[in-house]
Enzyme design. Structure first.
Site, PDB file in Angstrom:
ATOM      1  N   GLN A 103       1.227  -1.233   0.055  1.00  0.00           N
ATOM      2  CA  GLN A 103       0.060   0.025  -0.151  1.00  0.00           C
ATOM      3  C   GLN A 103       1.130   1.474   0.376  1.00  0.00           C
ATOM      4  OE1 GLN A 103      -3.518   0.097   3.340  1.00  0.00           O
ATOM      5  NE2 GLN A 103      -2.256  -1.918   3.439  1.00  0.00           N
ATOM      6  N   HIS A 121      -1.331   1.219  -4.031  1.00  0.00           N
ATOM      7  CA  HIS A 121      -2.019   2.873  -4.024  1.00  0.00           C
ATOM      8  C   HIS A 121      -0.963   3.544  -4.581  1.00  0.00           C
ATOM      9  CE1 HIS A 121      -4.183   1.452  -0.076  1.00  0.00           C
ATOM     10  NE2 HIS A 121      -4.831   1.260  -0.824  1.00  0.00           N
ATOM     11  N   CYS A 133      -4.813  15.728 -19.794  1.00  0.00           N
ATOM     12  CA  CYS A 133      -4.801  15.687 -20.730  1.00  0.00           C
ATOM     13  C   CYS A 133      -3.637  15.177 -21.566  1.00  0.00           C
ATOM     14  CB  CYS A 133      -3.390  17.706 -20.882  1.00  0.00           C
ATOM     15  SG  CYS A 133      -2.388  17.276 -20.493  1.00  0.00           S
ATOM     16  N   CYS A 152       1.085  21.336 -14.610  1.00  0.00           N
ATOM     17  CA  CYS A 152       1.251  20.405 -15.571  1.00  0.00           C
ATOM     18  C   CYS A 152       1.734  20.359 -16.992  1.00  0.00           C
ATOM     19  CB  CYS A 152      -0.488  19.612 -16.256  1.00  0.00           C
ATOM     20  SG  CYS A 152       0.337  18.662 -18.037  1.00  0.00           S
ATOM     21  N   CYS A 155      -0.123  21.160 -20.296  1.00  0.00           N
ATOM     22  CA  CYS A 155      -1.430  22.262 -20.456  1.00  0.00           C
ATOM     23  C   CYS A 155      -1.683  23.043 -19.379  1.00  0.00           C
ATOM     24  CB  CYS A 155      -2.682  21.260 -20.501  1.00  0.00           C
ATOM     25  SG  CYS A 155      -3.800  20.944 -18.906  1.00  0.00           S
ATOM     26  N   GLY A 191       3.043  -4.968   8.648  1.00  0.00           N
ATOM     27  CA  GLY A 191       2.896  -3.027   8.935  1.00  0.00           C
ATOM     28  C   GLY A 191       1.876  -2.046   8.339  1.00  0.00           C
ATOM     29  N   SER A 193      -2.445  -1.154   9.433  1.00  0.00           N
ATOM     30  CA  SER A 193      -3.723  -0.920  10.252  1.00  0.00           C
ATOM     31  C   SER A 193      -4.472  -1.608  10.206  1.00  0.00           C
ATOM     32  CB  SER A 193      -4.058  -0.212  10.336  1.00  0.00           C
ATOM     33  OG  SER A 193      -4.302   0.702   9.162  1.00  0.00           O
ATOM     34  N   GLU A 219       1.449  -3.395  17.060  1.00  0.00           N
ATOM     35  CA  GLU A 219      -0.137  -3.454  17.944  1.00  0.00           C
ATOM     36  C   GLU A 219      -1.229  -4.248  17.376  1.00  0.00           C
ATOM     37  OE1 GLU A 219      -1.067  -0.115  19.087  1.00  0.00           O
ATOM     38  OE2 GLU A 219       1.548   0.053  19.334  1.00  0.00           O
TER      39      GLU A 219
END
Ligand code: OAD
Length: 248
Positions: A103, A121, A133, A152, A155, A191, A193, A219
């Site tokens: 991720q 991701h 564009c 950009c 454009c 690692g 959540s 955790e």
């Protein structure tokens, strides 16, 4: 079973014949000094990630959203892969059936030399035109950007980071390769959540398909009770210990 026995039984499963899939999240990069999204240090100027990483936030205030991403890019540019990245990179070369689905958008797995990485991701090191564009994203490692939001080059509209925001779809190619990686013998969830979907559903799907699932996290998370084995601890330490055991 004791932690020690659990640990050894996991090490015995990590063989050349095994199909090993590793799902990673921000905790893997914590030891590199990259802030995680949630928990201590997860806030940036009182904003939560869910308030910044959305198309709506970007439409309303691209300057603030880009300040956050530019800050993260600066932090990561000055960071180096840690022992967790290194061990996973070594496994990716040693185990023919290895796949890593991350991720993380920081690029540290790639910098460590990991093979077969799926970026679920997107990447902080790619940008796209918010006016579309150009049809696809492209690499850009400018740090810091001289002007925010960066324009950009084609454009002049605002560029955006080529990451998946809340409410956006996972890129089809990443989804397909993550899907394939879930057919595995051992699935390590390291690692994360395990609260952001669809990524958080991958581990359970791997288990449903028969994988032995193991969480590595200091955790407890919503996944802890649903995996076969939860190893409480830091990724860089547990993976290093596992690698020592494999080498002995
Ligand atoms: P989170 O910040 O939600 O969670 C980080 C996890 O890492 C927590 O469960 C910590 O306990 C754990 N952790 C901290 N230090 C660790 C260490 N040294 N070793 C192992 N684990 C450690 O990060 P993610 O789960 O990755 O989305 O967040 C998921 C998504 O939410 C991110 O990909 C990002 C964010 O909004 C997008 O960018 C779309």
């Amino acid at each position: 079973m004791s932690f020690e026995e659990d640990f050894r039984s996991l090490a015995r499963r990590l063989t050349r014949e095994a199909r090993i899939t590793v799902l990673t999240g921000a905790g893997v990069s914590a030891a590199s000094g990259v802030p995680t999204f949630r928990g201590p240090g997860g806030l940036w100027k009182d904003f939560r990630p869910e308030e910044l990483a959305t198309p709506e936030a970007f439409a309303k205030d691209p300057q603030t959203v880009w300040e956050w991403y530019d800050w993260r890019r600066q932090k990561i540019a000055g960071a180096a892969p840690n022992r967790a990245h290194e061990v996973l990179a070594a496994w990716s070369r040693r185990f023919p059936g290895f796949a890593l689905v991350t991720q993380n958008v920081d690029g540290l797995h790639e910098r460590a030399g990991t093979a077969n990485v799926t970026r679920f991701h997107g990447s902080l090191w790619e940008v796209a035109c918010s006016a579309k564009c150009r049809p696809s994203s492209w690499p850009d490692d400018t740090v810091p950007f001289p002007r925010l939001p960066p324009p950009c080059p084609s454009c002049g509209a605002n560029l955006r980071p080529a990451v998946v925001w809340f409410g956006e779809a996972i890129p089809a190619a990443a989804l397909a390769s993550a899907e394939r990686a879930l057919d595995c013998d051992v699935c390590l969830i390291v690692g994360t959540s395990s609260v952001v979907y669809p990524a958080a559903g991958l581990a359970l799907e791997a288990r449903r398909r028969g994988a032995f699932t193991v969480e590595i996290n200091p955790e407890a998370t919503p996944a802890s009770g649903a995996v076969d084995l939860a190893l409480p601890g830091r990724a860089e330490e547990i993976l290093d210990d596992l690698e020592d055991l494999l080498a002995s």
